[in-house]
Design a protein around this motif. Structure first.
Motif, PDB file in Angstrom:
ATOM      1  N   LYS A  22       0.594  -1.078  -0.034  1.00 57.19           N
ATOM      2  CA  LYS A  22      -0.091  -0.054   0.066  1.00 57.19           C
ATOM      3  C   LYS A  22       0.920   1.176  -0.025  1.00 57.19           C
ATOM      4  CE  LYS A  22      -3.876  -2.255   0.323  1.00 57.19           C
ATOM      5  NZ  LYS A  22      -5.082  -2.491  -0.549  1.00 57.19           N
ATOM      6  N   PRO A  23       0.431   2.470  -0.503  1.00 60.12           N
ATOM      7  CA  PRO A  23       1.279   3.544  -0.557  1.00 60.12           C
ATOM      8  C   PRO A  23       1.261   4.339   0.653  1.00 60.12           C
ATOM      9  CG  PRO A  23      -0.820   3.923  -1.904  1.00 60.12           C
ATOM     10  CD  PRO A  23      -0.851   2.484  -1.610  1.00 60.12           C
ATOM     11  N   ILE A  24       2.189   4.959   0.970  1.00 57.31           N
ATOM     12  CA  ILE A  24       2.320   5.640   2.289  1.00 57.31           C
ATOM     13  C   ILE A  24       1.188   6.664   2.524  1.00 57.31           C
ATOM     14  CG2 ILE A  24       3.848   6.957   3.762  1.00 57.31           C
ATOM     15  CD1 ILE A  24       6.230   5.825   2.481  1.00 57.31           C
ATOM     16  N   ASP A  25       0.626   6.811   3.677  1.00 55.17           N
ATOM     17  CA  ASP A  25      -0.352   7.837   3.861  1.00 55.17           C
ATOM     18  C   ASP A  25      -1.632   7.178   3.667  1.00 55.17           C
ATOM     19  OD1 ASP A  25       1.282   9.363   5.281  1.00 55.17           O
ATOM     20  OD2 ASP A  25       1.845  10.706   3.553  1.00 55.17           O
ATOM     21  N   ALA A  26      -1.619   6.116   2.779  1.00 54.02           N
ATOM     22  CA  ALA A  26      -3.239   5.740   2.482  1.00 54.02           C
ATOM     23  C   ALA A  26      -3.847   5.244   3.649  1.00 54.02           C
ATOM     24  CB  ALA A  26      -2.808   4.563   1.503  1.00 54.02           C
ATOM     25  N   GLN A  27      -5.260   5.596   3.513  1.00 51.12           N
ATOM     26  CA  GLN A  27      -6.248   5.111   4.374  1.00 51.12           C
ATOM     27  C   GLN A  27      -6.871   3.905   3.978  1.00 51.12           C
ATOM     28  OE1 GLN A  27      -8.696   8.553   5.491  1.00 51.12           O
ATOM     29  NE2 GLN A  27      -6.876   9.939   5.524  1.00 51.12           N
ATOM     30  N   VAL A  28      -6.553   2.687   4.898  1.00 50.63           N
ATOM     31  CA  VAL A  28      -7.134   1.536   4.584  1.00 50.63           C
ATOM     32  C   VAL A  28      -7.967   0.834   5.659  1.00 50.63           C
ATOM     33  CG1 VAL A  28      -6.677  -0.779   3.490  1.00 50.63           C
ATOM     34  CG2 VAL A  28      -5.166   0.998   3.090  1.00 50.63           C
ATOM     35  N   ALA A  29      -8.796   0.229   5.599  1.00 50.72           N
ATOM     36  CA  ALA A  29      -9.885  -0.527   6.628  1.00 50.72           C
ATOM     37  C   ALA A  29      -8.796  -1.603   7.162  1.00 50.72           C
ATOM     38  CB  ALA A  29     -10.667  -1.289   6.066  1.00 50.72           C
ATOM     39  N   ARG A  30      -8.794  -1.724   8.599  1.00 47.61           N
ATOM     40  CA  ARG A  30      -7.992  -2.431   9.317  1.00 47.61           C
ATOM     41  C   ARG A  30      -7.760  -3.995   8.928  1.00 47.61           C
ATOM     42  NH1 ARG A  30      -5.980  -1.698  15.131  1.00 47.61           N
ATOM     43  NH2 ARG A  30      -7.381  -0.059  14.932  1.00 47.61           N
ATOM     44  N   ASP A  31      -8.958  -4.789   8.866  1.00 50.02           N
ATOM     45  CA  ASP A  31      -8.956  -5.985   8.229  1.00 50.02           C
ATOM     46  C   ASP A  31      -8.763  -6.144   6.862  1.00 50.02           C
ATOM     47  OD1 ASP A  31     -10.253  -6.646  10.748  1.00 50.02           O
ATOM     48  OD2 ASP A  31     -12.375  -6.745  10.025  1.00 50.02           O
ATOM     49  N   GLU A  32      -8.969  -5.250   6.278  1.00 44.75           N
ATOM     50  CA  GLU A  32      -8.546  -5.462   4.997  1.00 44.75           C
ATOM     51  C   GLU A  32      -6.959  -5.388   4.623  1.00 44.75           C
ATOM     52  OE1 GLU A  32      -8.314  -2.901   0.373  1.00 44.75           O
ATOM     53  OE2 GLU A  32      -9.733  -2.429   2.064  1.00 44.75           O
TER      54      GLU A  32
END
Length: 582
Positions: free
Chosen positions: A449-459
């Motif tokens: 994932k790219p830095i500073d990306a906002q991603v769901a915890r489980d994903e």
């Protein structure tokens, strides 16, 4: 030496003259008095029918040698091209007096089973005077001081050490242990570690001594039989009154030979009254599975035939045969029990069972304890299948930040806990949406994932797992004495036993079972078990599958469940039913 399966050529029988030479070499190498050892003892050292085969190590092609087998293809001795003869553990269990013994702690035995050498701090003084530098020694635990679990070469003169705390150095270099590939060479047997072995050399008894012993034994037996029968009758006629054997065996610190003899007689009576098994049965199995099991509660030091007046299993069984408790067949030590006193005999009917040492055994995987069935992998007898994950280079920085071991296998809960701990310590939770985390440079690489990306915890945790190499472990809880009963760890996903029922040419229905070896199931023993259970002939197909005549899919599934195999690790395909539907 046997960390990987050796490449062994087919074994061939050796001549009688070569067998005598081998026996002479063994006795000379290990300073054994060949002229004083009884025939059975010599046969245990080098079986009458012995085979010989050469082997090559898959690790080092230059490492070649010879392995000797008995008639059942069980390894007895081995040596490399430049070494002396070494006994296998099978021989050590029959003849523990071969080697000087070095004691260690029980947990250390498990470490040795993974290929480690025995370090000096792990030993327990005092040491045998023969445990000098370059001597061949056997490694035992203090819990089983006569059962050798590894064979090695002393790298220190152990006799010079009175204490080992604070010392350093390799005490014994291990060359053969209970979980190496030499022990697994015979795929037809299940290797079970014995609970008791006879530590004394079986000496030749002169004719005069034999006659004197027999006459003394006969006079003692004439007195013992009425005593045992009267005790049994007295206990039976009083209804609720029980013999005080349970209290006596617990309270006596020192037992006389007569008392130990009586305990063994009572064990035989209890075996006849309570146990059910198929006859004939060989003497060693009868003693280990039933007589020692049914002894009254007493100090384990007395649970040995050597503590009786008979001294030997064969003499004990022949004495019991004279008392009409059983019938035996065979010569010398090679005896089989062919008949037992009927359960309807007054001696057995009136016998009141005593308490025994209850060994905590796991319940059957096919029973829930209430008469129902259960295939739950959490059952105490079920094999434990665990998914493991090994980090790759992409996650090295993640483990460095947590100060965790990189080259290690982790379970899923452990990784989830570590991942959540890092998110918390690095403050990566999105303040606007707590269900999301903000990717930093540490977890960006292992999660792609790219830095500073906002991603769901489980994903992101699911993505995080894709950068680990999957492994699995299988642990057998059914038989703690089996040498293969500890973790089997391998790369990949957990295997599945495949069962297929199909119709062959000529409309003959057969059932094939494959991929069972990872679950501690020996091919030859499994084939024999299926032959008896399914009442049909069995065949080994392609050296990796067992084929049995008839549609026995459900029967085999139930058998595997009894062995502790989780239902999720069994695949069954019935091709015969599919054809009928068409």
């Amino acid at each position: 030496m046997f960390k990987k399966p050796p490449q062994v050529k087919p074994a061939a029988n050796i001549k009688s003259s070569d067998r005598r030479k081998l026996l002479s070499t063994v006795c000379k190498t290990y300073n054994l008095p060949i002229d004083e050892i009884a025939k059975q003892g010599l046969d245990n050292l080098v079986p009458p029918i012995s085979k010989k085969a050469t082997f090559t190590s898959p690790i080092d092609k230059k490492l070649t040698g010879t392995i000797y087998f008995d008639s059942d293809e069980i390894p007895t001795w081995f040596q490399t091209r430049d070494s002396q003869l070494y006994p296998s553990l099978f021989t050590c269990w029959k003849c523990p007096y071969i080697l000087p013994l070095v004691k260690t702690h029980e947990p250390v035995i498990g470490v040795l089973g993974k290929g480690a050498d025995l370090m000096l701090p792990g030993t327990i003084p005092p040491f045998d005077v023969r445990a000098t530098k370059n001597a061949i020694v056997g490694i035992v635990s203090k819990e089983k001081p006569n059962v050798i679990m590894a064979v090695g070469v002393c790298r220190l003169n152990l006799t010079q050490f009175d204490y080992v705390v604070g010392r350093s150095g390799m005490a014994v270099e291990i060359i053969h242990h209970f979980d190496d590939e030499l022990m697994k060479l015979n795929k037809e047997i299940d290797v079970v570690v014995p609970d008791n072995v006879d530590p004394e050399i079986p000496k030749i008894v002169s004719d005069e001594e034999e006659v004197a012993n027999e006459e003394e034994k006969e006079s003692e037996q004439k007195e013992e039989k009425p005593v045992a029968e009267s005790q049994a009758a007295e206990s039976g006629t009083t209804g609720e009154t029980r013999t005080d054997i349970d209290d006596v065996s617990e309270e006596l610190a020192q037992l006389t030979t007569d008392e130990v003899d009586n305990f063994f007689i009572r064990s035989l009576l209890q075996t006849i009254k309570l146990e059910n098994f198929q006859l004939p049965i060989n003497s060693s199995s009868f003693m280990s599975l039933y007589i020692y099991k049914n002894l009254p509660i007493l100090d384990p030091a007395y649970a040995n035939i050597k503590k009786t007046s008979w001294k030997k299993t064969s003499k004990f069984l022949k004495a019991m045969a004279k008392l009409s408790y059983l019938e035996v067949k065979g010569k010398d030590e090679d005896l089989s029990i062919v008949k037992l006193m009927p359960k309807t005999d007054p001696t057995i009917e009136n016998f009141v069972p005593h308490k025994i040492n209850k060994v905590k055994k796991p319940t059957s995987a096919g029973s829930d304890g209430n008469g129902g069935s259960s295939s739950s992998p959490s059952s105490s007898s079920a094999m434990k299948i665990t998914n493991l994950y090994k980090p790759t280079s992409k996650s090295r920085m993640f483990f460095n930040k947590l100060d965790a071991e990189f080259d290690h296998l982790y379970t899923l809960p452990e990784l989830r806990t570590m991942f959540n701990d890092y998110i918390k310590s690095a403050n990566l939770v999105n303040p606007k949406n707590p269900k999301q985390i903000i990717v930093d440079e540490i977890i960006a690489k292992p999660t792609n994932k790219p830095i500073d990306a906002q991603v769901a915890r489980d994903e992101i945790f699911t993505t995080f797992l894709t950068n680990f190499t999957p492994h699995y472990s299988i642990k057998d809880n059914n038989n703690i004495n089996n040498v293969n009963a500890h973790d089997h760890i391998a790369k990949g996903t957990p295997p599945k036993i495949r069962i297929v029922t199909e119709m062959k040419i000529g409309r003959k229905v057969i059932t094939r079972v494959g991929n069972y070896d990872k679950f501690f199931i020996k091919q030859g023993a499994f084939a024999e078990e299926l032959r008896k259970l399914c009442s049909g002939s069995t065949t080994i197909v392609d050296d990796e599958q067992v084929q049995v005549q008839g549609p026995h899919g459900n029967t085999i599934i139930n058998l595997l469940k009894e062995k502790g195999v989780p239902l999720g690790c069994i695949e069954f395909e019935d091709k015969v039913k599919k054809k009928k539907r068409k």
